[in-house]
Scaffold this motif. Structure first.
Motif, PDB file in Angstrom:
ATOM      1  N   PHE A 134      -9.887   9.410   3.093  1.00 27.65           N
ATOM      2  CA  PHE A 134      -9.005   8.926   4.166  1.00 27.65           C
ATOM      3  C   PHE A 134      -9.623   9.160   5.543  1.00 27.65           C
ATOM      4  O   PHE A 134      -9.267   8.490   6.508  1.00 27.65           O
TER       5      PHE A 134
ATOM      6  N   LEU B  33      -9.949   2.152   0.517  1.00 31.38           N
ATOM      7  CA  LEU B  33      -8.533   2.210   0.141  1.00 31.38           C
ATOM      8  C   LEU B  33      -8.314   1.669  -1.269  1.00 31.38           C
ATOM      9  O   LEU B  33      -7.500   2.212  -2.020  1.00 31.38           O
TER      10      LEU B  33
ATOM     11  N   ALA C 186      -6.596   4.123  -4.112  1.00 30.70           N
ATOM     12  CA  ALA C 186      -5.396   3.717  -4.853  1.00 30.70           C
ATOM     13  C   ALA C 186      -5.700   3.611  -6.349  1.00 30.70           C
ATOM     14  O   ALA C 186      -4.906   4.073  -7.179  1.00 30.70           O
TER      15      ALA C 186
ATOM     16  N   ARG D 204      -3.118   5.896  -8.708  1.00 30.13           N
ATOM     17  CA  ARG D 204      -1.821   5.235  -8.866  1.00 30.13           C
ATOM     18  C   ARG D 204      -1.297   5.174 -10.293  1.00 30.13           C
ATOM     19  O   ARG D 204      -0.094   5.097 -10.509  1.00 30.13           O
TER      20      ARG D 204
ATOM     21  N   TYR E 132       0.649   9.676  -1.594  1.00 24.15           N
ATOM     22  CA  TYR E 132      -0.536   9.932  -0.776  1.00 24.15           C
ATOM     23  C   TYR E 132      -0.161  10.830   0.401  1.00 24.15           C
ATOM     24  O   TYR E 132       0.748  10.515   1.171  1.00 24.15           O
TER      25      TYR E 132
ATOM     26  N   ARG F  99      -0.640   3.375   5.904  1.00 29.73           N
ATOM     27  CA  ARG F  99       0.545   3.296   5.042  1.00 29.73           C
ATOM     28  C   ARG F  99       0.768   1.863   4.554  1.00 29.73           C
ATOM     29  O   ARG F  99       0.994   1.629   3.376  1.00 29.73           O
TER      30      ARG F  99
ATOM     31  N   SER G 123      -1.433  -0.590   4.409  1.00 25.84           N
ATOM     32  CA  SER G 123      -2.552  -0.996   3.554  1.00 25.84           C
ATOM     33  C   SER G 123      -2.430  -0.389   2.166  1.00 25.84           C
ATOM     34  O   SER G 123      -2.755  -1.043   1.166  1.00 25.84           O
ATOM     35  N   LEU G 124      -1.970   0.855   2.079  1.00 27.65           N
ATOM     36  CA  LEU G 124      -1.746   1.469   0.774  1.00 27.65           C
ATOM     37  C   LEU G 124      -0.601   0.789   0.043  1.00 27.65           C
ATOM     38  O   LEU G 124      -0.652   0.592  -1.175  1.00 27.65           O
ATOM     39  N   ARG G 125       0.437   0.416   0.759  1.00 25.71           N
ATOM     40  CA  ARG G 125       1.601  -0.233   0.136  1.00 25.71           C
ATOM     41  C   ARG G 125       1.202  -1.547  -0.541  1.00 25.71           C
ATOM     42  O   ARG G 125       1.730  -1.895  -1.600  1.00 25.71           O
TER      43      ARG G 125
ATOM     44  N   ARG H  38      -1.695  -2.106  -1.899  1.00 29.52           N
ATOM     45  CA  ARG H  38      -2.470  -1.730  -3.081  1.00 29.52           C
ATOM     46  C   ARG H  38      -1.648  -0.981  -4.128  1.00 29.52           C
ATOM     47  O   ARG H  38      -1.981  -0.984  -5.300  1.00 29.52           O
ATOM     48  N   ASP H  39      -0.612  -0.310  -3.670  1.00 29.94           N
ATOM     49  CA  ASP H  39       0.200   0.519  -4.560  1.00 29.94           C
ATOM     50  C   ASP H  39       1.630   0.552  -4.012  1.00 29.94           C
ATOM     51  O   ASP H  39       2.009   1.463  -3.285  1.00 29.94           O
TER      52      ASP H  39
ATOM     53  N   ALA I 119       3.294   6.792   0.932  1.00 28.47           N
ATOM     54  CA  ALA I 119       2.351   7.546   1.766  1.00 28.47           C
ATOM     55  C   ALA I 119       3.226   8.483   2.585  1.00 28.47           C
ATOM     56  O   ALA I 119       4.210   8.058   3.188  1.00 28.47           O
TER      57      ALA I 119
END
Length: 172
Positions: free
Chosen positions: A101, A115, A119, A123, A131, A149, A151-153, A155-156, A161
């Motif tokens: 990160f 990222l 993930a 995940r 995260y 947050r 960008s992670l959402r 992907r997962d 986050a």
């Protein structure tokens, strides 16, 4: 792994897994982590050099159901996977800090690939809760944390986050 500091048996297997580690079977999570009840954790987990499966079992035995990264956690993938295995084996879940990160501070085009890798690493693990993005960030970091947050959402969408904001005494 050079940054790995978890307390483990000295006997490393050739497949990269540590003796006694469990990899709980299970399908990919299809619903968000249960947040309808209380998530109970100690503020930071035990230091990495004393983190063992037995320590995680002790935490579960006193009613904790979530682990956070250790103080000054180095965010090593191997350490995170060990914590996830141990937590899942004892009915707990983990917030994971991954040192990759740190690359977000530059957000070079390759950070999107980073990222993806972060993930993909966590995940599907049944011990994964979310995260960990830090503690009490200063206001100038909020836009960056929001970007991570979101960008992670993408992907997962299942795992949150998480970041702890400063208490109300810090604001006028």
């Amino acid at each position: 792994t050079p940054c790995s500091r978890l307390a483990r048996p000295a006997d490393l297997r050739g497949n990269g897994r540590w003796p006694g580690m469990r990899t709980p079977p299970g399908p990919r999570a299809t619903s968000p982590p249960d947040t309808t009840g209380f998530v109970i954790f100690g503020w930071v987990s035990p230091p990495a050099n004393v983190t063992t499966e037995d320590r995680i079992a002790e935490m579960a035995a006193i009613g904790l159901n979530l682990t956070l990264p250790a103080w000054l956690d180095e965010g090593c993938v191997d350490d995170n996977l060990a914590r996830l295995d141990w937590a899942a084996a004892h009915g707990m879940r983990c917030l994971i800090w991954d040192s990759r990160f740190n690359a977000a501070l530059q957000w070079l085009p390759t950070f999107e690939d980073t990222l993806d890798a972060i993930a993909a690493e966590y995940r599907d693990h049944p011990g994964f809760w979310g995260y960990y993005l830090g503690d009490e960030p200063k206001r100038p970091l909020w836009p960056l944390l929001g970007r991570i947050r979101e960008s992670l959402r993408v992907r997962d969408p299942v795992h949150p986050a998480w970041n702890n904001l400063t208490g109300r005494a810090a604001y006028p």
